[in-house]
Structures are given as structure tokens and as C-alpha cells.
Enzyme design. Structure first.
Site, mmCIF file in Angstrom:
data_model
loop_
_atom_site.group_PDB
_atom_site.id
_atom_site.type_symbol
_atom_site.label_atom_id
_atom_site.label_comp_id
_atom_site.label_asym_id
_atom_site.label_seq_id
_atom_site.Cartn_x
_atom_site.Cartn_y
_atom_site.Cartn_z
ATOM 1 N N SER A 101 0.859 -1.185 0.000
ATOM 2 C CA SER A 101 0.000 0.000 0.000
ATOM 3 C C SER A 101 0.894 1.234 0.000
ATOM 4 O O SER A 101 1.526 1.553 1.012
ATOM 5 C CB SER A 101 -0.908 0.014 1.240
ATOM 6 O OG SER A 101 -1.823 -1.051 1.195
ATOM 7 N N LYS A 177 -7.541 1.525 -2.378
ATOM 8 C CA LYS A 177 -7.100 1.125 -1.041
ATOM 9 C C LYS A 177 -7.183 2.299 -0.075
ATOM 10 O O LYS A 177 -7.514 2.126 1.110
ATOM 11 C CB LYS A 177 -5.668 0.579 -1.093
ATOM 12 C CG LYS A 177 -5.080 0.201 0.275
ATOM 13 C CD LYS A 177 -5.872 -0.903 0.970
ATOM 14 C CE LYS A 177 -5.306 -1.217 2.367
ATOM 15 N NZ LYS A 177 -4.036 -1.957 2.321
ATOM 16 N N LYS A 246 0.461 5.672 8.120
ATOM 17 C CA LYS A 246 1.068 5.913 6.801
ATOM 18 C C LYS A 246 -0.013 6.042 5.727
ATOM 19 O O LYS A 246 0.028 6.969 4.909
ATOM 20 C CB LYS A 246 2.012 4.766 6.449
ATOM 21 C CG LYS A 246 2.479 4.741 4.991
ATOM 22 C CD LYS A 246 3.285 3.511 4.673
ATOM 23 C CE LYS A 246 2.474 2.228 4.662
ATOM 24 N NZ LYS A 246 1.606 2.102 3.463
#
Length: 297
Positions: A101, A177, A246
Site C-alpha cells: 500500500s 485502497k 502511513k
């Protein structure tokens, strides 16, 4: 795929998600060559039947489809372009399927540079479902790339995932995502808040999933996360707070550039930043529940 020989597979990155995903490919009878930045993590994959390579270029040389699941864009960059990286292998006819990701722009940049270097194709295919989904093969995978490449890798991704959805061109998987992480990160924060209120008000928070089952508040996260929060079950971790942070920080960057207001995501990001500051980089994401109680909770 019926009647066609199986392609050789590679897997780079044998962490919390990568190792169980690679083991599912091995259990399905596929030939899998593996590499990991921490050599000690190779042992379990090799014991399950994998072949170890000395580096990413070795994985690519032995594999027609290279899967990888890495921590962040810096790790993906290193695997692709450092000495012994993917760029040093012959790339024509090979496809990288990146389950990491990372920022959509980073995906597009790395993919373009690798293709220019050796002709290797790229699919960005971040996953959702946590370590449980990785072990059980029930992950949701959202992909960006060329349709023909997606179709080629689909039978192998299907060993590791329940859903594999082509969302558009390169970067589309990463953007999808981010939408997932908005929902997941904010949901964790809201469930932690509800569970903490129950505890502080004298209600048995462990019964919340039972009491709310079938109602509008019911969800897979409610049923899975709240018992782990209240019982302080963090091993094995479902994911780390710094990883969620993150991703939420990436959401904030993409939202800024696209002029999209994301106030809920901003708050959730600050809560996960508090979790990192108070409990360190190894804190599981569900330890966000502990922010509302005594430090020993």
C-alpha cells in the site's frame, strides 16, 4: 488456465501478510521463488517448499509473475532499483503484482521507470483483510493496470483472495485502497470510542458485538475488533498503527491535491499519531482503544 501449464511465481516480502500469502501459493502446488530483506524470515517459506533466491533480480529471473508485499514506497523503490533489484533482470513478458500500500503517484512512477529499464509490466494490487484474511485466502484485492495483465494473474491471485477487482489504470488500485483505509481507520477509532464509553460507564463491552448483531451498527469490524480491544489481544497483530497512519497520511495528501475535504480521516490520523507517540511503532492498530483509558489498560 485449463489445459495451460502453470506459470512460475515469485514472492518478495515475507512479513505478516506476505508469508501466509506465499504459503497459500505453495499449498496450491505452485512453484514459488522467494526473497526477503530479513533473511531469517525465509526459513518458514523454504520449509513449506519455496525456493530461496539471493535477491529480487534472482526472484525475477526464476519467475514469470512476481508478487510482492512491502512496507512502504521506499522499500518498493529499493527492491526495484537497488543493486540486485528487479531492474537488473530480463523483464519482457514478466509482471510485477505489488500488494504493498503506497502512494498512487509512487506506484505510477516506479512502474514507468521499471518498464523503461527492462520492459517489466506492473499491477498495483493493494489488499484488505488483515493477517486473518491472508492466512485464509479471503482477502479483497483492488487492482490497477492493463486488463490483459489482470486476467493473466487472476488465477494465482484467486488462491490468496476472495475478491480481485480491476479498478482502472495504474494507480487505481492504490486509490481504492485509500478509500478502504478511510473506512477502516475511522471505523477502528469509532469502535474504540464506543467500547471505551461502555467500559467507563460500567457496561460489559465484550457483549457489544452480541447486543448489536443484526442492527445497523453491526459489521465485521465490530465483531472482530471490539473483543480484541477489550481483552487486549494484540498477538498476532492484525496490523500496526504506524501502517494505518502511513495510509491515512497518504489519504490526506491525495485529498489535498484533489481538493477533497476529509475531516474524519484527519481526526483518525491524529489519533493514530497519538498511538504511535504514546506506545511506539510496534503498537497494534487496535491499541487505539487504550488512548481513552489508563496507560496500563
Amino acid at each position: 488456465m485449463a489445459g495451460e501449464p502453470a506459470e512460475t511465481l515469485g514472492y518478495i516480502g515475507l512479513g505478516l501478510m506476505g508469508l501466509p500469502m506465499a504459503k497459500r501459493l505453495l499449498a496450491a502446488g505452485h512453484c514459488v521463488t522467494v526473497w526477503n530483506r530479513s533473511p531469517q524470515k525465509l526459513a518458514e517459506a523454504v520449509a513449506a517448499g519455496a525456493r530461496a533466491a539471493p535477491g529480487p533480480s534472482g526472484v525475477a529471473a526464476a519467475s514469470e509473475i512476481i508478487f510482492m508485499c512491502l512496507t512502504d514506497a521506499a522499500a518498493v523503490e529499493q527492491v526495484a532499483f537497488d543493486s540486485g533489484g528487479l531492474a537488473e533482470a530480463a523483464g519482457t513478458g514478466r509482471i510485477v503484482v505489488d500488494f504493498s500500500s503506497i502512494h498512487p503517484e509512487a506506484t505510477q512512477d516506479i512502474a514507468a521507470r521499471l518498464h523503461a529499464a527492462n520492459g517489466m509490466a506492473w499491477i498495483d494490487a493493494p489488499v484488505s483483510g488483515g493477517t486473518k484474511g491472508a492466512a485464509e485466502g479471503t482477502l479483497a484485492v483492488m487492482a490497477g493496470g492493463v486488463a490483459e495483465d489482470i486476467a493473466r494473474v487472476a488465477p494465482y491471485v484467486g488462491v490468496m483472495a476472495r475478491n480481485f477487482t480491476h479498478m482502472g489504470p495504474l494507480g487505481a488500485g492504490q486509490t481504492t485502497k485509500l478509500c478502504n483505509q478511510i473506512i477502516a481507520g475511522c471505523t477502528m477509532a469509532v469502535l474504540a470510542e464506543a467500547a471505551r464509553l461502555a467500559v467507563n460507564a460500567g457496561i460489559d463491552a465484550e457483549r457489544l458485538p452480541v447486543a448489536l448483531k443484526g442492527g445497523f451498527a453491526d459489521s465485521i469490524p465490530l465483531q472482530l475488533f471490539v473483543p480484541r480491544m477489550v481483552k487486549a489481544i494484540h498477538d498476532p497483530p492484525l496490523g500496526h498503527g504506524v501502517t494505518m497512519l502511513k495510509d491515512l497520511d497518504t489519504v490526506l495528501d491525495v485529498a489535498r491535491k484533489s481538493k477533497t475535504p476529509v475531516p474524519m480521516t484527519g481526526l483518525a490520523a491524529q489519533l493514530f499519531r497519538m498511538l504511535q507517540a504514546s506506545r511506539g511503532d510496534d503498537a497494534e492498530a487496535l491499541e487505539i482503544y487504550k488512548l481513552g483509558g489508563p496507560i496500563s489498560a
